[in-house]
Design an enzyme around this catalytic site. Structure first.
Site, PDB file in Angstrom:
ATOM      1  N   ARG A  80       0.848  -1.195   0.000  1.00 45.08           N
ATOM      2  CA  ARG A  80       0.000   0.000   0.000  1.00 45.08           C
ATOM      3  C   ARG A  80       0.883   1.245   0.000  1.00 45.08           C
ATOM      4  O   ARG A  80       1.688   1.452   0.914  1.00 45.08           O
ATOM      5  CB  ARG A  80      -0.922  -0.001   1.225  1.00 45.08           C
ATOM      6  N   HIS A 124      -3.067  10.915   1.048  1.00 49.37           N
ATOM      7  CA  HIS A 124      -2.537  10.662   2.388  1.00 49.37           C
ATOM      8  C   HIS A 124      -2.031  11.998   2.935  1.00 49.37           C
ATOM      9  O   HIS A 124      -0.832  12.188   3.169  1.00 49.37           O
ATOM     10  CB  HIS A 124      -1.435   9.611   2.346  1.00 49.37           C
ATOM     11  N   GLU A 170      -7.464   8.144   6.430  1.00 51.12           N
ATOM     12  CA  GLU A 170      -7.772   8.712   7.732  1.00 51.12           C
ATOM     13  C   GLU A 170      -8.404  10.112   7.686  1.00 51.12           C
ATOM     14  O   GLU A 170      -7.826  11.093   8.153  1.00 51.12           O
ATOM     15  CB  GLU A 170      -6.516   8.733   8.604  1.00 51.12           C
ATOM     16  N   ASN A 290      -7.238   1.510  10.161  1.00 55.46           N
ATOM     17  CA  ASN A 290      -5.905   1.658  10.732  1.00 55.46           C
ATOM     18  C   ASN A 290      -6.043   1.633  12.248  1.00 55.46           C
ATOM     19  O   ASN A 290      -6.802   2.424  12.818  1.00 55.46           O
ATOM     20  CB  ASN A 290      -5.269   2.973  10.291  1.00 55.46           C
ATOM     21  N   TYR A 292      -3.873   1.497  15.996  1.00 56.49           N
ATOM     22  CA  TYR A 292      -2.633   1.569  16.759  1.00 56.49           C
ATOM     23  C   TYR A 292      -2.866   1.351  18.255  1.00 56.49           C
ATOM     24  O   TYR A 292      -2.119   0.623  18.901  1.00 56.49           O
ATOM     25  CB  TYR A 292      -1.936   2.913  16.518  1.00 56.49           C
ATOM     26  N   GLU A 351      -3.367  -0.380   8.247  1.00 55.27           N
ATOM     27  CA  GLU A 351      -2.162   0.030   8.979  1.00 55.27           C
ATOM     28  C   GLU A 351      -2.210  -0.554  10.381  1.00 55.27           C
ATOM     29  O   GLU A 351      -3.255  -0.537  11.038  1.00 55.27           O
ATOM     30  CB  GLU A 351      -2.044   1.556   9.122  1.00 55.27           C
TER      31      GLU A 351
END
Length: 448
Positions: A80, A124, A170, A290, A292, A351
């Site tokens: 990606r 992005h 995002e 994504n 985290y 991600e």
């Protein structure tokens, strides 16, 4: 846990790695590329912690073949990357910069030659500066319209070869960090007045989906940041604030895409025009997220401009970024999304990764443990019956980490920013073994 994670994942599951144009490409002033809001933001004193920029970054633009070789060595199923809007359309619209588009043409062909499926992200975070100056960037629906035209131009050139597409990376991060809090480009601190930018990012996503479909694209999804939101305490005020942040961060950017409407509590803050929600809700082939870490939420003192505080989460190990390591949060997130959107397309983890500032020779045990534990949560979700079709590690290599400059290292590959020498970390070899084990299992004889 001696067995590598991922071996129980289904045959078609794809292992990938992710990057972003401004974070790795460099060549900021070459071959006709125009400036983006991040070029401008980095030039403003005090914006970036180490006063750096993405002007050179990892010099991926000039080291494409070397980086493709690393991807092949890793054994990736998919890669990606993002396309720099201002490299393709230096002013955000109008005449295509062929040299800029040629770079992505070479990248896509290089991936296919190595058996790696390209996943292209169209945006992005690097809005062309001309669009920011002309009408306020994403605060105007004109930028969404220009984005649809940009998607059509890229799709016309690449849709025949790019396997997967993510129009917008995002949108919630761009809205909140870039327009509400001023931490990221374009550096505006509008608090809730930033929400029109969020709507126009989603509208741009929908217009891009339609343009890519018209160009023949077959697999289009998202790459939306999601995180579980925990109240900082059990007080009524903190629980209400956590609910507000959950609605703002998670539901306001997924509901319009997957349900066709905004959450009722915040709907009036988004400047919806007739037909917008139908565009935003254009059907998808996958829903990329994504992940985290979770976040905590606490009520701010009376009179604060921002009613939401996000105190640190304690009781967990942290990455070198200070982010809590909560692998169960990924399973909780997938479960919550699956329950809220029962008709969702397959999920893809677009991600997931961690910053540990290890140098070559230091070992990389913490990053390996992070990735191992999170992949096991993906396996757990799949075992629960949740459709998850892929996992992309952030990131292939160390890179320019936005407002943190070069102080945070997420890469499977270490980059020496003085010499630009790439050195695979132990996590690179570990991830390669995970991918190889999955490939071996899916190509071997059926399990009795």
């Amino acid at each position: 846990m001696s067995e590598l994670p991922g071996t129980s994942l289904p045959t078609g599951f794809q292992f990938g790695a992710s990057t972003a144009a401004y974070q790795i490409e460099g060549a900021a002033d070459e071959d006709g590329r125009g400036p983006s809001v991040w070029d401008t933001f980095c030039s403003e004193p005090g914006r970036i912690v180490d006063d750096s920029s993405g002007e050179v970054a990892c010099d991926h633009y000039h080291r494409l073949d070397e980086d493709l070789g690393l991807m092949a060595r890793l054994g990736l199923d998919a890669y990606r990357f993002s396309i720099s809007w201002s490299r393709v359309l230096p002013t955000g619209s109008g005449e295509i910069n062929q040299k800029g588009l040629d770079f992505y043409d070479r990248l896509v062909d290089g991936l296919l030659e190595r058996g790696i499926a390209p996943m292209a992200t169209l945006f992005h975070w690097d809005t062309p500066q001309v669009l920011q100056d002309a009408h306020g960037g994403w605060l105007s629906r004109k930028t969404a319209q220009r984005f649809g035209e940009y998607a059509a131009a890229v799709g016309d050139r690449l849709a025949d070869r790019v396997a997967h597409w993510c129009p917008v990376n995002e949108p919630n991060v761009v809205t909140v960090l870039g327009h509400a809090l001023g931490i990221h480009a374009p550096g505006q601190a509008l608090v809730f007045d930033a929400l029109p930018a969020g709507h126009h990012l989603l509208l741009g996503h929908g217009l891009a989906v339609q343009a890519l479909r018209a160009a023949g694209a077959n697999s289009i999804g998202t790459a939306t940041n999601h995180m579980p939101v925990w109240p900082a305490t059990d007080s009524e005020a903190d629980r209400a604030t956590a609910g507000l942040l959950d609605t703002l961060w998670n539901h306001s950017f997924a509901d319009p895409v997957l349900l066709g409407h905004y959450p009722e509590d915040l709907a009036a803050l988004f400047p919806v025009q007739d037909g917008d929600l139908e565009v935003i809700g254009s059907p998808l082939d996958f829903y990329g997220l994504n992940y985290y870490n979770p976040t905590a939420a606490a009520a701010a003192p009376d009179g604060a401009a921002n009613p939401i505080e996000q105190p640190p989460i304690t009781g967990y190990p942290t990455t070198d970024f200070g982010w809590p390591v909560v692998p169960d949060g990924l399973h909780d997130l997938l479960t919550a999304l699956h329950q809220r959107y029962p008709q969702h397309p397959p999920f893809v983890i677009t991600e997931n990764g961690a910053s540990y500032n290890t140098a070559p020779g230091d070992g990389d045990a913490d990053r390996i443990a992070y990735l191992d534990l999170h992949l096991r949560q993906v396996e757990r979700a799949v075992a629960d019956g949740i459709d998850v079709a892929g996992y992309y590690c952030w990131s292939l290599m160390d890179n320019f980490e936005w407002a943190e400059g070069y102080t945070q290292r997420f890469g499977l590959v270490h980059v020496d920013y003085d010499t630009l020498v790439r050195t695979p970390r132990d996590s690179f070899d570990w991830y390669a073994s995970v991918i190889a084990a999955h490939k071996s299992r899916r190509s071997g004889p059926p399990t009795p």
